[in-house]
Design a protein around this motif. Structure first.
Motif: not given
Length: 531
Positions: A202, A205, A431-432, A434-436, A438-439
Protein backbone atom coordinates in the motif's frame (compact mmCIF):
# COMPACT_ATOMS: atom_id res chain seq x y z
CA UNK A 1 -6.27 -1.93 29.79
CA UNK A 2 -3.41 -4.40 30.22
CA UNK A 3 -3.31 -7.82 28.53
CA UNK A 4 -0.56 -10.25 29.50
CA UNK A 5 0.61 -13.31 27.60
CA UNK A 6 3.67 -15.47 27.09
CA UNK A 7 3.70 -14.92 23.33
CA UNK A 8 2.37 -11.89 21.46
CA UNK A 9 1.86 -12.53 17.74
CA UNK A 10 1.16 -9.55 15.47
CA UNK A 11 -0.39 -10.77 12.22
CA UNK A 12 -2.70 -13.61 11.20
CA UNK A 13 -1.37 -14.99 7.91
CA UNK A 14 0.41 -18.30 7.41
CA UNK A 15 3.44 -17.06 9.38
CA UNK A 16 1.63 -15.82 12.47
CA UNK A 17 -0.91 -18.64 12.65
CA UNK A 18 1.66 -21.42 12.05
CA UNK A 19 3.81 -20.03 14.84
CA UNK A 20 0.87 -19.47 17.22
CA UNK A 21 -0.43 -23.02 16.81
CA UNK A 22 2.91 -24.44 17.92
CA UNK A 23 3.77 -21.89 20.63
CA UNK A 24 0.34 -22.31 22.21
CA UNK A 25 1.37 -25.75 23.46
CA UNK A 26 3.91 -23.99 25.70
CA UNK A 27 2.07 -20.91 26.95
CA UNK A 28 -0.63 -18.30 26.42
CA UNK A 29 -0.73 -16.68 22.97
CA UNK A 30 -2.29 -13.30 22.22
CA UNK A 31 -2.77 -12.91 18.47
CA UNK A 32 -3.40 -9.35 17.25
CA UNK A 33 -4.79 -8.74 13.76
CA UNK A 34 -5.90 -5.50 12.11
CA UNK A 35 -9.20 -6.66 10.69
CA UNK A 36 -10.91 -10.05 10.52
CA UNK A 37 -8.50 -12.87 11.33
CA UNK A 38 -8.84 -14.22 7.79
CA UNK A 39 -7.82 -10.92 6.17
CA UNK A 40 -4.18 -11.42 5.26
CA UNK A 41 -1.94 -11.56 2.20
CA UNK A 42 -1.97 -15.35 2.62
CA UNK A 43 -5.69 -15.36 1.97
CA UNK A 44 -5.15 -13.80 -1.46
CA UNK A 45 -2.30 -16.07 -2.58
CA UNK A 46 -3.50 -17.92 -5.65
CA UNK A 47 -0.57 -19.87 -7.09
CA UNK A 48 0.68 -22.11 -4.31
CA UNK A 49 3.62 -23.11 -2.16
CA UNK A 50 6.89 -24.38 -3.64
CA UNK A 51 8.50 -27.53 -2.28
CA UNK A 52 10.40 -30.54 -3.57
CA UNK A 53 7.80 -33.29 -3.48
CA UNK A 54 8.26 -35.11 -6.78
CA UNK A 55 10.92 -37.78 -7.31
CA UNK A 56 11.66 -36.04 -10.62
CA UNK A 57 12.69 -32.89 -8.73
CA UNK A 58 15.62 -32.21 -6.38
CA UNK A 59 16.69 -29.88 -3.58
CA UNK A 60 19.65 -28.75 -5.69
CA UNK A 61 17.36 -27.76 -8.56
CA UNK A 62 15.08 -25.72 -6.27
CA UNK A 63 18.11 -24.09 -4.65
CA UNK A 64 19.59 -23.20 -8.02
CA UNK A 65 16.31 -21.73 -9.30
CA UNK A 66 16.04 -19.58 -6.16
CA UNK A 67 19.64 -18.37 -6.47
CA UNK A 68 19.24 -17.50 -10.15
CA UNK A 69 16.03 -15.55 -9.53
CA UNK A 70 17.70 -13.72 -6.62
CA UNK A 71 20.28 -12.19 -8.99
CA UNK A 72 23.41 -13.17 -7.11
CA UNK A 73 22.74 -11.98 -3.57
CA UNK A 74 20.69 -14.78 -2.01
CA UNK A 75 22.29 -16.20 1.13
CA UNK A 76 23.00 -19.74 -0.02
CA UNK A 77 22.95 -21.25 3.49
CA UNK A 78 19.47 -19.79 4.04
CA UNK A 79 18.24 -20.96 0.66
CA UNK A 80 19.42 -24.51 1.33
CA UNK A 81 17.89 -24.54 4.80
CA UNK A 82 14.47 -23.34 3.62
CA UNK A 83 14.35 -25.67 0.62
CA UNK A 84 15.43 -28.74 2.60
CA UNK A 85 12.95 -28.06 5.42
CA UNK A 86 10.13 -27.54 2.91
CA UNK A 87 8.70 -31.09 2.84
CA UNK A 88 8.30 -31.19 6.63
CA UNK A 89 6.57 -27.82 6.49
CA UNK A 90 4.11 -29.19 3.94
CA UNK A 91 3.38 -32.14 6.23
CA UNK A 92 2.65 -29.71 9.10
CA UNK A 93 0.17 -27.80 6.97
CA UNK A 94 -1.55 -31.02 5.92
CA UNK A 95 -1.73 -32.12 9.58
CA UNK A 96 -3.50 -28.82 10.39
CA UNK A 97 -6.10 -29.62 7.75
CA UNK A 98 -4.89 -27.98 4.53
CA UNK A 99 -6.24 -29.83 1.51
CA UNK A 100 -3.98 -29.48 -1.55
CA UNK A 101 -5.30 -30.45 -4.98
CA UNK A 102 -4.48 -34.01 -5.98
CA UNK A 103 -4.18 -35.78 -9.31
CA UNK A 104 -4.90 -39.45 -8.86
CA UNK A 105 -2.90 -40.65 -5.85
CA UNK A 106 -0.36 -37.79 -6.03
CA UNK A 107 -0.42 -34.05 -5.50
CA UNK A 108 -1.11 -32.00 -8.61
CA UNK A 109 2.12 -30.06 -8.99
CA UNK A 110 2.28 -27.03 -11.26
CA UNK A 111 5.08 -24.80 -12.52
CA UNK A 112 5.61 -21.04 -12.32
CA UNK A 113 8.10 -18.50 -13.64
CA UNK A 114 11.74 -19.20 -12.79
CA UNK A 115 11.13 -22.82 -11.75
CA UNK A 116 12.83 -25.63 -13.70
CA UNK A 117 10.35 -28.27 -12.55
CA UNK A 118 6.76 -28.73 -11.43
CA UNK A 119 6.98 -28.23 -7.66
CA UNK A 120 4.09 -25.90 -6.76
CA UNK A 121 1.47 -27.47 -4.51
CA UNK A 122 -1.85 -25.70 -4.84
CA UNK A 123 -5.50 -25.84 -3.87
CA UNK A 124 -7.09 -25.09 -7.25
CA UNK A 125 -6.33 -21.36 -7.69
CA UNK A 126 -7.20 -20.36 -4.11
CA UNK A 127 -4.26 -21.92 -2.28
CA UNK A 128 -3.92 -19.09 0.21
CA UNK A 129 -7.60 -19.13 1.07
CA UNK A 130 -7.44 -22.87 1.79
CA UNK A 131 -4.35 -22.47 3.99
CA UNK A 132 -5.96 -19.56 5.83
CA UNK A 133 -9.18 -21.53 6.36
CA UNK A 134 -7.42 -24.50 7.91
CA UNK A 135 -5.10 -22.50 10.15
CA UNK A 136 -7.81 -20.13 11.40
CA UNK A 137 -10.03 -23.09 12.24
CA UNK A 138 -7.21 -24.76 14.17
CA UNK A 139 -6.33 -21.53 16.01
CA UNK A 140 -9.92 -20.83 17.03
CA UNK A 141 -10.10 -24.31 18.53
CA UNK A 142 -6.90 -23.99 20.59
CA UNK A 143 -7.61 -23.11 24.22
CA UNK A 144 -4.35 -21.19 24.65
CA UNK A 145 -4.84 -18.81 21.71
CA UNK A 146 -6.82 -15.59 22.13
CA UNK A 147 -7.48 -13.76 18.86
CA UNK A 148 -7.88 -9.97 19.04
CA UNK A 149 -9.51 -8.91 15.78
CA UNK A 150 -9.77 -5.26 14.67
CA UNK A 151 -6.70 -4.35 16.71
CA UNK A 152 -3.79 -2.45 15.16
CA UNK A 153 -0.38 -2.29 16.80
CA UNK A 154 0.91 1.26 17.32
CA UNK A 155 4.44 0.77 18.60
CA UNK A 156 6.60 -1.84 20.25
CA UNK A 157 7.31 -1.40 23.95
CA UNK A 158 11.01 -1.62 24.75
CA UNK A 159 12.89 -1.52 28.04
CA UNK A 160 15.14 1.26 26.71
CA UNK A 161 12.09 3.53 26.36
CA UNK A 162 10.75 2.94 29.86
CA UNK A 163 13.93 2.28 31.85
CA UNK A 164 14.49 5.02 34.41
CA UNK A 165 18.04 4.02 35.31
CA UNK A 166 20.25 3.92 32.20
CA UNK A 167 22.13 2.12 30.86
CA UNK A 168 19.43 -0.48 30.37
CA UNK A 169 19.63 -3.50 28.05
CA UNK A 170 17.17 -2.95 25.26
CA UNK A 171 14.53 -5.66 25.06
CA UNK A 172 11.07 -5.89 23.51
CA UNK A 173 8.35 -6.15 26.17
CA UNK A 174 5.22 -6.17 24.02
CA UNK A 175 3.25 -3.52 22.15
CA UNK A 176 0.74 -0.73 22.49
CA UNK A 177 -2.30 -1.70 20.41
CA UNK A 178 -5.36 0.30 19.33
CA UNK A 179 -8.71 -1.45 19.61
CA UNK A 180 -10.19 0.03 16.44
CA UNK A 181 -13.84 -0.59 17.33
CA UNK A 182 -13.50 0.18 21.04
CA UNK A 183 -11.31 3.24 20.34
CA UNK A 184 -9.06 2.47 23.28
CA UNK A 185 -5.32 1.77 23.41
CA UNK A 186 -4.41 -1.47 25.16
CA UNK A 187 -1.06 -2.47 26.64
CA UNK A 188 -0.04 -5.96 25.50
CA UNK A 189 2.85 -7.24 27.62
CA UNK A 190 4.61 -10.47 26.67
CA UNK A 191 7.82 -12.41 27.13
CA UNK A 192 8.18 -12.98 23.38
CA UNK A 193 6.87 -10.66 20.66
CA UNK A 194 6.66 -12.10 17.16
CA UNK A 195 6.06 -9.84 14.17
CA UNK A 196 4.20 -11.52 11.30
CA UNK A 197 2.46 -8.44 9.96
CA UNK A 198 3.10 -8.92 6.25
CA UNK A 199 4.25 -6.54 3.55
CA UNK A 200 3.96 -2.95 2.38
CA UNK A 201 2.28 -2.89 -1.02
CA UNK A 202 0.00 0.00 0.00
CA UNK A 203 3.05 2.28 -0.06
CA UNK A 204 2.51 2.26 -3.85
CA UNK A 205 -0.40 3.67 -5.83
CA UNK A 206 -1.06 0.39 -7.64
CA UNK A 207 -0.85 -2.87 -5.72
CA UNK A 208 -2.49 -6.27 -5.62
CA UNK A 209 -1.98 -6.40 -1.84
CA UNK A 210 -4.93 -6.23 0.59
CA UNK A 211 -5.56 -2.91 2.36
CA UNK A 212 -3.79 -4.16 5.51
CA UNK A 213 -0.37 -4.15 3.78
CA UNK A 214 0.89 -0.78 5.07
CA UNK A 215 4.31 -1.89 6.30
CA UNK A 216 3.38 -1.65 9.99
CA UNK A 217 5.84 -4.28 11.21
CA UNK A 218 8.85 -2.84 9.41
CA UNK A 219 8.06 0.67 10.63
CA UNK A 220 7.53 -0.40 14.25
CA UNK A 221 10.67 -2.52 14.33
CA UNK A 222 12.72 0.34 12.85
CA UNK A 223 11.40 2.83 15.41
CA UNK A 224 12.23 0.34 18.18
CA UNK A 225 15.85 0.04 17.04
CA UNK A 226 15.90 -3.19 15.01
CA UNK A 227 18.00 -3.39 11.84
CA UNK A 228 16.19 -3.18 8.48
CA UNK A 229 17.66 -4.44 5.18
CA UNK A 230 17.21 -4.53 1.38
CA UNK A 231 14.11 -2.35 1.25
CA UNK A 232 14.94 -1.33 -2.32
CA UNK A 233 13.72 -4.70 -3.56
CA UNK A 234 9.96 -4.33 -3.97
CA UNK A 235 8.61 -6.96 -6.32
CA UNK A 236 6.02 -5.87 -8.86
CA UNK A 237 3.78 -8.71 -9.94
CA UNK A 238 3.70 -8.62 -13.75
CA UNK A 239 0.05 -9.53 -14.26
CA UNK A 240 -2.69 -7.80 -12.32
CA UNK A 241 -5.99 -7.30 -14.08
CA UNK A 242 -6.38 -3.89 -15.73
CA UNK A 243 -10.06 -3.19 -15.19
CA UNK A 244 -11.90 -0.28 -13.50
CA UNK A 245 -13.87 -2.66 -11.28
CA UNK A 246 -11.10 -5.22 -10.89
CA UNK A 247 -9.41 -3.49 -7.94
CA UNK A 248 -5.99 -4.78 -8.99
CA UNK A 249 -7.13 -8.40 -9.05
CA UNK A 250 -4.07 -10.64 -9.40
CA UNK A 251 -3.83 -13.05 -12.31
CA UNK A 252 -1.68 -15.83 -10.90
CA UNK A 253 1.71 -16.62 -12.38
CA UNK A 254 0.40 -20.18 -12.63
CA UNK A 255 -1.67 -19.06 -15.64
CA UNK A 256 1.59 -18.46 -17.53
CA UNK A 257 2.88 -21.70 -16.01
CA UNK A 258 0.06 -23.48 -17.80
CA UNK A 259 0.89 -21.89 -21.16
CA UNK A 260 -0.50 -18.32 -21.24
CA UNK A 261 1.34 -15.88 -23.52
CA UNK A 262 1.89 -12.14 -23.03
CA UNK A 263 0.98 -10.11 -26.13
CA UNK A 264 0.89 -6.53 -27.33
CA UNK A 265 -2.45 -5.12 -28.42
CA UNK A 266 -1.63 -6.09 -32.03
CA UNK A 267 -1.15 -9.73 -30.97
CA UNK A 268 2.66 -9.83 -31.03
CA UNK A 269 4.17 -12.08 -28.36
CA UNK A 270 7.10 -10.08 -26.93
CA UNK A 271 8.77 -11.97 -24.09
CA UNK A 272 11.13 -13.92 -26.36
CA UNK A 273 13.26 -10.82 -26.91
CA UNK A 274 13.69 -10.26 -23.17
CA UNK A 275 14.58 -13.72 -21.82
CA UNK A 276 15.20 -17.27 -22.99
CA UNK A 277 12.39 -18.52 -20.71
CA UNK A 278 10.02 -16.11 -22.45
CA UNK A 279 6.75 -15.89 -20.47
CA UNK A 280 8.19 -17.98 -17.64
CA UNK A 281 11.09 -15.60 -16.95
CA UNK A 282 11.57 -14.36 -13.35
CA UNK A 283 9.12 -11.69 -12.22
CA UNK A 284 11.52 -8.74 -12.27
CA UNK A 285 12.30 -9.35 -15.93
CA UNK A 286 8.64 -9.85 -16.93
CA UNK A 287 7.50 -6.73 -15.04
CA UNK A 288 10.20 -4.55 -16.67
CA UNK A 289 9.41 -6.02 -20.07
CA UNK A 290 5.72 -5.15 -19.72
CA UNK A 291 6.59 -1.67 -18.44
CA UNK A 292 8.87 -1.13 -21.45
CA UNK A 293 6.31 -2.44 -23.94
CA UNK A 294 3.67 -0.09 -22.52
CA UNK A 295 6.04 2.88 -22.81
CA UNK A 296 6.97 1.99 -26.40
CA UNK A 297 3.37 1.53 -27.54
CA UNK A 298 1.71 4.14 -25.33
CA UNK A 299 -0.90 1.53 -24.37
CA UNK A 300 -2.34 1.34 -20.86
CA UNK A 301 -1.78 -2.42 -20.62
CA UNK A 302 -0.62 -5.59 -22.35
CA UNK A 303 -2.63 -8.79 -22.72
CA UNK A 304 -2.45 -12.32 -21.34
CA UNK A 305 -3.65 -14.98 -23.75
CA UNK A 306 -4.57 -18.53 -22.72
CA UNK A 307 -7.34 -18.96 -25.32
CA UNK A 308 -5.31 -21.64 -27.15
CA UNK A 309 -5.78 -24.02 -24.22
CA UNK A 310 -8.98 -26.13 -23.97
CA UNK A 311 -11.72 -24.11 -22.28
CA UNK A 312 -12.69 -26.83 -19.81
CA UNK A 313 -9.04 -27.22 -18.76
CA UNK A 314 -8.76 -23.49 -18.03
CA UNK A 315 -12.05 -23.40 -16.12
CA UNK A 316 -11.13 -26.42 -14.01
CA UNK A 317 -7.57 -25.29 -13.28
CA UNK A 318 -8.45 -21.64 -12.50
CA UNK A 319 -12.07 -21.62 -11.28
CA UNK A 320 -11.71 -18.53 -9.06
CA UNK A 321 -9.82 -16.45 -11.63
CA UNK A 322 -12.21 -17.56 -14.38
CA UNK A 323 -15.32 -16.70 -12.37
CA UNK A 324 -13.99 -13.35 -11.14
CA UNK A 325 -13.05 -12.29 -14.65
CA UNK A 326 -16.41 -13.50 -15.98
CA UNK A 327 -18.22 -11.33 -13.44
CA UNK A 328 -16.26 -8.39 -14.84
CA UNK A 329 -17.31 -9.23 -18.38
CA UNK A 330 -14.12 -11.06 -19.42
CA UNK A 331 -14.10 -14.71 -20.53
CA UNK A 332 -10.47 -15.85 -20.31
CA UNK A 333 -11.22 -18.98 -22.35
CA UNK A 334 -12.09 -16.91 -25.43
CA UNK A 335 -10.52 -13.46 -24.98
CA UNK A 336 -7.26 -11.95 -23.80
CA UNK A 337 -7.01 -10.49 -20.31
CA UNK A 338 -5.70 -6.91 -20.01
CA UNK A 339 -2.88 -6.86 -17.42
CA UNK A 340 -0.37 -4.44 -15.86
CA UNK A 341 2.32 -4.75 -13.16
CA UNK A 342 1.51 -3.75 -9.57
CA UNK A 343 3.42 -3.69 -6.27
CA UNK A 344 3.26 -7.19 -4.87
CA UNK A 345 5.94 -8.39 -2.46
CA UNK A 346 8.61 -6.79 -0.28
CA UNK A 347 11.85 -8.81 -0.45
CA UNK A 348 13.53 -6.74 2.26
CA UNK A 349 12.36 -5.99 5.78
CA UNK A 350 13.34 -6.60 9.38
CA UNK A 351 16.71 -8.37 9.44
CA UNK A 352 16.54 -11.76 11.18
CA UNK A 353 18.78 -14.78 11.65
CA UNK A 354 17.84 -18.36 10.76
CA UNK A 355 15.62 -18.58 13.86
CA UNK A 356 13.62 -15.46 13.02
CA UNK A 357 15.44 -13.54 15.75
CA UNK A 358 16.02 -9.79 15.28
CA UNK A 359 18.85 -7.84 16.90
CA UNK A 360 16.36 -6.49 19.46
CA UNK A 361 16.16 -9.00 22.31
CA UNK A 362 12.83 -10.89 22.60
CA UNK A 363 11.61 -9.57 19.24
CA UNK A 364 11.19 -12.13 16.45
CA UNK A 365 9.88 -11.64 12.93
CA UNK A 366 8.78 -14.07 10.22
CA UNK A 367 7.11 -13.90 6.82
CA UNK A 368 7.02 -10.99 4.40
CA UNK A 369 7.89 -8.46 7.10
CA UNK A 370 11.42 -9.88 7.21
CA UNK A 371 14.72 -9.89 5.40
CA UNK A 372 16.09 -13.43 5.74
CA UNK A 373 18.46 -13.60 2.78
CA UNK A 374 16.30 -16.15 0.95
CA UNK A 375 14.97 -13.94 -1.84
CA UNK A 376 18.04 -11.88 -2.71
CA UNK A 377 17.17 -9.20 -5.26
CA UNK A 378 14.01 -10.94 -6.50
CA UNK A 379 11.72 -13.56 -4.97
CA UNK A 380 11.16 -16.80 -6.86
CA UNK A 381 7.43 -17.46 -7.33
CA UNK A 382 5.71 -19.39 -4.51
CA UNK A 383 8.74 -19.27 -2.20
CA UNK A 384 6.97 -16.77 0.08
CA UNK A 385 4.50 -19.15 1.71
CA UNK A 386 7.31 -21.68 2.04
CA UNK A 387 9.61 -19.18 3.78
CA UNK A 388 6.86 -18.06 6.16
CA UNK A 389 6.01 -21.59 7.26
CA UNK A 390 9.63 -22.75 7.59
CA UNK A 391 10.57 -19.74 9.71
CA UNK A 392 7.45 -20.16 11.84
CA UNK A 393 8.69 -23.63 12.77
CA UNK A 394 12.21 -22.41 13.48
CA UNK A 395 11.09 -19.39 15.51
CA UNK A 396 8.80 -21.64 17.55
CA UNK A 397 11.61 -23.99 18.45
CA UNK A 398 13.92 -21.13 19.40
CA UNK A 399 11.42 -19.07 21.40
CA UNK A 400 10.18 -21.91 23.60
CA UNK A 401 13.75 -22.18 24.87
CA UNK A 402 14.43 -18.43 25.04
CA UNK A 403 11.27 -17.74 27.05
CA UNK A 404 12.54 -19.81 29.97
CA UNK A 405 15.14 -17.14 30.72
CA UNK A 406 12.94 -14.16 29.86
CA UNK A 407 10.27 -15.17 32.39
CA UNK A 408 12.76 -14.32 35.13
CA UNK A 409 13.16 -10.73 33.92
CA UNK A 410 9.93 -9.02 35.02
CA UNK A 411 9.58 -5.36 33.99
CA UNK A 412 6.79 -2.95 34.98
CA UNK A 413 5.21 -1.51 31.82
CA UNK A 414 3.34 1.80 31.93
CA UNK A 415 -0.08 2.09 30.34
CA UNK A 416 -0.60 4.21 27.21
CA UNK A 417 -0.82 7.94 27.91
CA UNK A 418 -2.53 10.21 25.37
CA UNK A 419 -1.35 13.33 27.19
CA UNK A 420 -3.02 16.51 25.90
CA UNK A 421 -3.98 15.07 22.49
CA UNK A 422 -7.37 16.10 21.12
CA UNK A 423 -9.70 14.79 18.42
CA UNK A 424 -8.60 15.80 14.94
CA UNK A 425 -10.69 18.20 12.89
CA UNK A 426 -8.31 18.05 9.91
CA UNK A 427 -8.36 14.47 8.62
CA UNK A 428 -7.63 15.94 5.20
CA UNK A 429 -3.99 16.00 6.36
CA UNK A 430 -4.03 12.20 6.56
CA UNK A 431 -5.78 11.60 3.23
CA UNK A 432 -3.68 14.10 1.29
CA UNK A 433 -0.36 12.83 2.61
CA UNK A 434 -1.41 9.21 2.09
CA UNK A 435 -2.25 9.92 -1.54
CA UNK A 436 0.92 11.94 -2.20
CA UNK A 437 3.23 9.27 -0.78
CA UNK A 438 1.71 6.52 -2.88
CA UNK A 439 1.85 8.62 -6.05
CA UNK A 440 5.48 9.75 -5.79
CA UNK A 441 6.56 6.24 -4.77
CA UNK A 442 4.92 4.86 -7.92
CA UNK A 443 6.35 7.58 -10.18
CA UNK A 444 9.84 7.95 -8.68
CA UNK A 445 10.60 4.66 -6.88
CA UNK A 446 8.75 2.16 -9.05
CA UNK A 447 9.84 -0.37 -11.65
CA UNK A 448 12.40 2.03 -13.23
CA UNK A 449 14.32 4.53 -11.08
CA UNK A 450 17.00 7.21 -11.37
CA UNK A 451 19.22 9.18 -8.99
CA UNK A 452 17.17 12.32 -9.64
CA UNK A 453 13.83 10.57 -9.03
CA UNK A 454 15.09 9.05 -5.78
CA UNK A 455 16.35 12.45 -4.58
CA UNK A 456 12.95 14.01 -5.33
CA UNK A 457 11.19 11.22 -3.47
CA UNK A 458 13.45 11.63 -0.43
CA UNK A 459 12.83 15.38 -0.26
CA UNK A 460 9.08 14.84 -0.37
CA UNK A 461 9.00 12.05 2.19
CA UNK A 462 11.19 13.97 4.65
CA UNK A 463 8.84 16.94 4.49
CA UNK A 464 5.77 14.73 4.91
CA UNK A 465 7.47 12.93 7.82
CA UNK A 466 7.90 16.20 9.69
CA UNK A 467 4.23 17.10 9.08
CA UNK A 468 3.08 13.69 10.28
CA UNK A 469 5.19 13.77 13.44
CA UNK A 470 3.83 17.18 14.42
CA UNK A 471 0.28 16.07 13.72
CA UNK A 472 0.71 12.62 15.31
CA UNK A 473 1.58 13.88 18.79
CA UNK A 474 -1.22 16.45 18.92
CA UNK A 475 -4.30 14.38 18.04
CA UNK A 476 -5.96 11.29 19.46
CA UNK A 477 -4.69 8.30 17.55
CA UNK A 478 -6.70 6.52 14.85
CA UNK A 479 -5.98 3.52 12.63
CA UNK A 480 -5.69 5.80 9.58
CA UNK A 481 -3.07 7.94 11.30
CA UNK A 482 -1.12 4.87 12.44
CA UNK A 483 -1.03 3.53 8.88
CA UNK A 484 -0.04 6.90 7.42
CA UNK A 485 2.84 7.19 9.87
CA UNK A 486 3.95 3.68 8.94
CA UNK A 487 3.79 4.03 5.14
CA UNK A 488 5.77 7.28 5.40
CA UNK A 489 8.46 5.49 7.42
CA UNK A 490 8.56 2.55 5.01
CA UNK A 491 8.68 4.87 1.99
CA UNK A 492 11.68 6.63 3.49
CA UNK A 493 13.41 3.30 4.15
CA UNK A 494 12.80 2.11 0.58
CA UNK A 495 14.23 5.31 -0.87
CA UNK A 496 17.22 5.30 1.51
CA UNK A 497 18.15 1.72 0.60
CA UNK A 498 17.64 2.42 -3.12
CA UNK A 499 20.02 5.37 -2.89
CA UNK A 500 22.69 3.12 -1.37
CA UNK A 501 22.63 0.67 -4.29
CA UNK A 502 24.59 2.16 -7.19
CA UNK A 503 23.80 -0.60 -9.68
CA UNK A 504 20.84 -2.38 -11.26
CA UNK A 505 20.07 -5.80 -9.82
CA UNK A 506 16.88 -7.80 -9.74
CA UNK A 507 13.98 -5.63 -8.67
CA UNK A 508 16.10 -2.48 -8.39
CA UNK A 509 16.63 -0.98 -11.84
CA UNK A 510 18.05 2.51 -12.27
CA UNK A 511 18.81 4.23 -15.56
CA UNK A 512 21.87 5.95 -14.03
CA UNK A 513 23.50 2.64 -13.09
CA UNK A 514 21.97 0.19 -15.59
CA UNK A 515 24.48 -2.65 -15.16
CA UNK A 516 24.93 -5.18 -12.39
CA UNK A 517 28.15 -4.56 -10.45
CA UNK A 518 29.40 -7.69 -8.68
CA UNK A 519 32.71 -6.05 -7.71
CA UNK A 520 31.77 -2.79 -6.00
CA UNK A 521 28.14 -3.27 -4.98
CA UNK A 522 26.77 -3.78 -1.50
CA UNK A 523 25.68 -7.38 -0.99
CA UNK A 524 22.91 -6.17 1.33
CA UNK A 525 21.80 -2.67 2.32
CA UNK A 526 21.35 -2.31 6.08
CA UNK A 527 19.78 0.63 7.86
CA UNK A 528 19.15 1.28 11.54
CA UNK A 529 17.63 4.18 13.44
CA UNK A 530 20.06 6.34 15.37
CA UNK A 531 18.94 7.26 18.89
Amino acid sequence: MRIESDFLVIGSGIAGLSYALQAADHGRVALVTKYDVSESATNYAQGGIASVISSEDSFDAHINDTMVAGAGICHEDVVRMVVEEGPQTIRNLIDWGVKFTTKGSSYDLTREGGHSARRILHAEDITGREIQRALVEAARNHKNITIHEHHIAIDLITSAKICNVPPCENRCLGAYVLDIKGKVVKTFSSQITLMASGGAGKVYLYTCNPDIASGDGVAMAYRAGATIANMEFMQFHPTTLFHPQGKSFLISEAVRGEGAILRRRDGTAFMEKYHKLKDLAPRDIVARAIDNEMKISGDDCVFLDITHEPADVVRNRFPNIYQTCLELGLDMTSEWLPVVPAAHYLCGGVAVNTNGETDLKALYAIGEVTFTGLHGANRLASNSLLEAAVYANRAYRHTVEAIKQLRQEAVEIPLWNSGTATNSDEMVVVSNNWDEIRRFMWNYVGIVRSDKRLARAMRRVELIQSEIEEYYWNVIITSDLIELRNIATVAQLIVACAQMRKESRGLHYTIDHPERDDVNCRHDTFIRKEF
